[in-house]
Every structure is written in C-alpha cells, then in structure tokens.
Design a protein around this motif. Structure first.
Motif, mmCIF file in Angstrom:
data_model
loop_
_atom_site.group_PDB
_atom_site.id
_atom_site.type_symbol
_atom_site.label_atom_id
_atom_site.label_comp_id
_atom_site.label_asym_id
_atom_site.label_seq_id
_atom_site.Cartn_x
_atom_site.Cartn_y
_atom_site.Cartn_z
ATOM 1 N N GLY A 278 0.813 -1.214 0.000
ATOM 2 C CA GLY A 278 0.000 0.000 0.000
ATOM 3 C C GLY A 278 0.840 1.254 0.000
ATOM 4 N N GLU A 279 0.234 2.309 -0.524
ATOM 5 C CA GLU A 279 1.005 3.545 -0.684
ATOM 6 C C GLU A 279 1.330 4.212 0.645
ATOM 7 N N ASN A 280 0.554 3.912 1.713
ATOM 8 C CA ASN A 280 0.811 4.537 3.017
ATOM 9 C C ASN A 280 1.700 3.680 3.905
ATOM 10 N N TYR A 281 2.191 2.586 3.373
ATOM 11 C CA TYR A 281 2.934 1.649 4.213
ATOM 12 C C TYR A 281 4.142 2.303 4.884
ATOM 13 N N ALA A 282 4.983 2.958 4.119
ATOM 14 C CA ALA A 282 6.234 3.516 4.671
ATOM 15 C C ALA A 282 5.948 4.592 5.707
ATOM 16 N N SER A 283 5.053 5.530 5.375
ATOM 17 C CA SER A 283 4.763 6.622 6.317
ATOM 18 C C SER A 283 4.065 6.106 7.564
ATOM 19 N N ASP A 284 3.147 5.145 7.413
ATOM 20 C CA ASP A 284 2.448 4.606 8.574
ATOM 21 C C ASP A 284 3.379 3.777 9.451
ATOM 22 N N LYS A 285 4.369 3.152 8.857
ATOM 23 C CA LYS A 285 5.333 2.374 9.645
ATOM 24 C C LYS A 285 6.155 3.313 10.535
ATOM 25 N N THR A 286 6.592 4.429 9.965
ATOM 26 C CA THR A 286 7.335 5.421 10.752
ATOM 27 C C THR A 286 6.450 6.011 11.843
ATOM 28 N N ARG A 287 5.219 6.332 11.473
ATOM 29 C CA ARG A 287 4.289 6.913 12.442
ATOM 30 C C ARG A 287 3.981 5.922 13.558
ATOM 31 N N ALA A 288 3.796 4.656 13.201
ATOM 32 C CA ALA A 288 3.495 3.646 14.213
ATOM 33 C C ALA A 288 4.646 3.487 15.201
ATOM 34 N N ARG A 373 -4.468 7.972 16.454
ATOM 35 C CA ARG A 373 -5.772 7.345 16.304
ATOM 36 C C ARG A 373 -6.132 7.286 14.820
ATOM 37 N N GLY A 374 -7.098 6.467 14.501
ATOM 38 C CA GLY A 374 -7.541 6.382 13.117
ATOM 39 C C GLY A 374 -6.916 5.208 12.397
ATOM 40 N N SER A 375 -7.039 5.230 11.087
ATOM 41 C CA SER A 375 -6.597 4.105 10.271
ATOM 42 C C SER A 375 -5.086 4.083 10.092
ATOM 43 N N PHE A 376 -4.525 2.891 10.106
ATOM 44 C CA PHE A 376 -3.116 2.653 9.801
ATOM 45 C C PHE A 376 -3.048 1.516 8.781
ATOM 46 N N ILE A 381 1.392 -1.982 11.051
ATOM 47 C CA ILE A 381 1.081 -2.314 12.435
ATOM 48 C C ILE A 381 1.623 -3.689 12.795
ATOM 49 N N GLN A 382 1.460 -4.645 11.900
ATOM 50 C CA GLN A 382 1.958 -6.002 12.165
ATOM 51 C C GLN A 382 3.454 -6.003 12.401
ATOM 52 N N GLU A 383 4.173 -5.213 11.635
ATOM 53 C CA GLU A 383 5.637 -5.242 11.711
ATOM 54 C C GLU A 383 6.172 -4.447 12.896
ATOM 55 N N GLU A 384 5.459 -3.395 13.309
ATOM 56 C CA GLU A 384 5.934 -2.579 14.428
ATOM 57 C C GLU A 384 5.454 -3.106 15.781
ATOM 58 N N CYS A 385 4.319 -3.755 15.803
ATOM 59 C CA CYS A 385 3.737 -4.208 17.068
ATOM 60 C C CYS A 385 4.168 -5.644 17.360
ATOM 61 N N GLU A 391 2.826 -4.859 23.723
ATOM 62 C CA GLU A 391 2.137 -4.594 24.987
ATOM 63 C C GLU A 391 1.852 -3.122 25.183
ATOM 64 N N SER A 392 2.271 -2.277 24.266
ATOM 65 C CA SER A 392 2.026 -0.843 24.409
ATOM 66 C C SER A 392 0.563 -0.530 24.204
ATOM 67 N N ARG A 393 0.133 0.586 24.757
ATOM 68 C CA ARG A 393 -1.253 1.035 24.600
ATOM 69 C C ARG A 393 -1.603 1.195 23.130
ATOM 70 N N PHE A 394 -0.664 1.709 22.353
ATOM 71 C CA PHE A 394 -0.919 1.925 20.936
ATOM 72 C C PHE A 394 -1.210 0.610 20.226
ATOM 73 N N CYS A 395 -0.348 -0.373 20.403
ATOM 74 C CA CYS A 395 -0.530 -1.643 19.680
ATOM 75 C C CYS A 395 -1.771 -2.384 20.160
ATOM 76 N N LYS A 396 -2.093 -2.264 21.420
ATOM 77 C CA LYS A 396 -3.289 -2.945 21.939
ATOM 78 C C LYS A 396 -4.571 -2.334 21.407
ATOM 79 N N SER A 397 -4.484 -1.162 20.804
ATOM 80 C CA SER A 397 -5.687 -0.536 20.239
ATOM 81 C C SER A 397 -6.060 -1.131 18.895
ATOM 82 N N PHE A 398 -5.203 -2.008 18.345
ATOM 83 C CA PHE A 398 -5.476 -2.620 17.054
ATOM 84 C C PHE A 398 -5.813 -4.097 17.200
#
Length: 398
Positions: A278-288, A373-376, A381-385, A391-398
């Motif tokens: 996906g086109e947002n993969y790289a930016s979302d990976k950094t953001r995650a 928050r919102g879509s990633f 998400i799979q690669e960063e979490c 166990e982080s709050r962020f990853c548990k939200s997905f």
C-alpha cells in the motif's frame, strides 16, 4: 468553613461550582441549603446530619418523588452531601465509607450531577469490587441492556461514560472533561473487543461522535481556562478523526446491514509474492514506531501523576483532620492555626504545580491521540507491534 478541593485529582475532588458549573435552576436553592447542612454535619452537628438523612429519605418510599420535582431535587442534594460526608470526607470512619457511595448512587437516580459523577468515577476506577458495584448501582444502571458490572473493561468504561455524560448535561464541566478522556480510551479498545473489523470501525466512529457531543456540552457551560483548553483540543481532534472515519464507518454500517462483516485483517505478514503493501505503508510504519514510543512515555507519565495524586489526597486528609481539631479543641491556639494555614498554602501551591503538570500531560495525550488514532496500514502495524511493543497502549488498540 472552607473546603480545599483540587480539581485535577482523579475525579474524587471536583472544581468549585461557582467557577465552572451551570446546574439546573431548580437545583440551586436545595443544593445551597443541603451544602450548608453538610458543612455543619462535618463539623459534628448531629442535628444537621439528621436533617440530611430526613431530606434524603423523603423520596425513598415505594412511590418515590416525581422526577425533577422540588422534593426530588432536595433529596438529591441531601443524598449528595451524605455521600460527600461518608465517602469523600470519611467523616464517620473508613469502615462506613461504602455507605457514602450508596448515597451517591441514590443521588444519581434523583438527577444529582455530583451523584452521577461519583458513580461514573467509581465505575471507571473500580472503587468497589464488581459484586458490590452491581448491588450499589443496581438502580442507576437498571435500564442498561449491556452488562456494566461483569462484562469487562470496555463495558465498564461505557457505563462510566454514560453517567459522565448525564452529569455533563446537568452542568458539571468536570464530567464533560472526564467523559472525553474515557471515550478516548474506548476508542483505543474498540478494535480488540469487537468481533469484526467493521464493528470496530462503527464503534470507533461512535466514540468520536460522543467526544464531540461531550466537549460541546462542557464548553456551553462555564469551564475554567484549563478545562476549556482540554475540551477545545478534544473537540478539534475528535472532529478531525470523525471526519476521517465517516466514509469508512458508513461503508461498514452498510456491510453490517447487508450480511456478515468481513473478518479482521490477517495477522500474518504477506508472502514475498503478495501485492504491494500500500502507498501509506512507509509513512504509517514510521508513524506507528513513534506512536509506540509515545504511548509508553504517556503510560509512565500517567503512573507518576497518579502517585502524585495519591500523595496529595493523603495530605488533604491530614489537613482536614488538623482543621477539625482546630475547630473542636484548639480554637485559641494561634501557633497551631498559623502552622495549619502555612500547610494549606503549601498544599495549594503544590496543587497548582500538579495542575500544571496535568495540563502538560493532557496536551501530550491529546497530541498523541491526534497523531495515533484512526486508520493505519495494517502491514505497518503487524511489523511494528512485535515483542515488547505489542504490549504498548498503541498496539493494543489494534
């Protein structure tokens, strides 16, 4: 008599009404009357205590009182003060503390904003165990179709959110502030508790909508400067997120109406021959990656603030005991009174420091929510979490 209240301390202490709250006009006079009796009862006036009990019990018969009638408002204000005496101030000892939450629950059923707030805070904080909450709050939640006592954290926080919302609509600004925070937490949990991706999407959009409504309700009252900042930030963030989710939520609702919703995205990474991530993969990976780090920092910060709040509550209790001794036994001891006043000044100064730190935390939490928050991209998400990050709050939200 002065009550030293620190608004930011975990919901057990509320901001003075004159500064921020706008209650129903019919509640103002009985509230003033019962607050005066509450102050006298705290000072040891048994007649005032009996008057509160009599007023609170006026609507306890089988017929009860008509909703929002003068008798109901008077009973609500009396029950609120009895809750304050038994639960908040522990005026009759820690062994009688639970009685106070029963009075807060009765006040809530009669429409007391403070009673609704305290019930909501107890649900959020699990101030009583589940069995006791089910018994004490049975009348408060008897109309709910879900199981707020034994249905898990998500249902418990939904129950807290609903009563914070009612208290906010009745004019209590602190309730609007706490509702937007609880609903932000619900946003982070929705994906985990819903059976399908579409159900999670619809729930998240609904929580953002609730945040918007609560923030607007609080802003329509008379918030303090700090409360206004929190509510305005929450409103702006939720409006942006709700807008981002609107089309996705609408499509999800349509799919749910049309038949079984699609399963959650697969948890395993695509094979080397899979299509593009996906086109947002790289930016979302950094953001995650940044969101994981920020969520861990916020968690540790919150724990420090909670420890600080606990120390402040203990200090407040010590001051209250000293004040009571001064009023009962040492009225003429000027040295002790001067020492007490100095301690009060120090307490209030530290309270201001706590408020400032809480404000910085809230701003950081709001910035985190806006960014995280919102879509990633789910591959990001799979690669960063993974590992400890999972166990982080962020990853548990997905």
């Amino acid at each position: 008599m002065r009550r030293y209240l620190l608004a930011a301390l975990c919901g057990a202490l509320l901001a003075p009404a004159a500064a921020a709250d706008r209650f129903p006009d019919a509640y103002a006079a009985p509230r003033a009357e019962m607050n005066a009796l509450g102050d006298k009862a705290l000072a040891g006036d048994s007649a005032a205590f009996q008057a509160l009990q009599s007023a609170a019990g006026a609507c306890a018969s089988a017929g009860g009182c008509a909703p929002q009638s003068p008798a109901a408002w008077r009973a609500a204000a009396a029950a609120t003060n009895l809750g304050w005496l038994f639960w908040t101030k522990e005026a009759y000892g820690a062994g009688e503390k639970q009685t106070g939450m029963g009075y807060y629950a009765r006040a809530a059923t009669l429409g007391s904003p403070q009673g609704l707030y305290q019930v909501a805070a107890c649900m959020r904080d699990e101030c009583l165990d589940a069995g006791l909450r089910a018994a004490v709050f049975a009348d408060v939640y008897k109309a709910e179709s879900y199981k707020p006592f034994f249905g898990g954290k998500y249902e418990r926080l939904k129950a807290a959110s609903s009563r914070f919302g009612q208290a906010a609509e009745a004019g209590l600004v602190a309730a609007a502030v706490d509702k937007v925070r609880v609903d932000n937490e619900l946003v982070g949990m929705a994906r985990d508790v819903k059976a399908t991706w579409d159900e999670g999407t619809v729930a998240i959009h609904g929580h953002f909508t609730d945040i918007i409504a609560a923030a607007r309700t609080g802003l329509a009252s008379q918030p303090t400067a700090e409360q206004r900042t929190t509510l305005e930030q929450a409103l702006a963030n939720a409006e942006a997120q709700a807008s981002n989710f609107a089309s996705e939520a609408a499509a999800a609702r349509q799919r749910l109406q049309n038949g079984p919703a699609p399963a959650r995205p697969a948890s395993s990474a695509p094979s080397s021959g899979a299509p593009s991530k996906g086109e947002n993969y790289a930016s979302d990976k950094t953001r995650a990656r940044q969101c994981v780090a920020d969520s861990v920092e916020l968690r540790d910060w919150r724990r420090d603030l909670d420890d600080w709040a606990r120390d402040m509550r203990a200090w407040d209790k010590e001051l209250d005991e000293t004040r009571r001794d001064l009023e009962l036994y040492y009225q003429n001891d000027s040295a002790l009174r001067n020492s007490y006043n100095a301690d009060v000044d120090a307490f209030n100064a530290e309270g201001r420091e706590y408020d400032a730190e809480q404000g910085r935390y809230n701003a950081a939490a709001d910035a985190y929510n806006a960014a995280c928050r919102g879509s990633f991209n789910h591959y990001a998400i799979q690669e960063e979490c993974t590992g400890s990050a999972a166990e982080s709050r962020f990853c548990k939200s997905f």
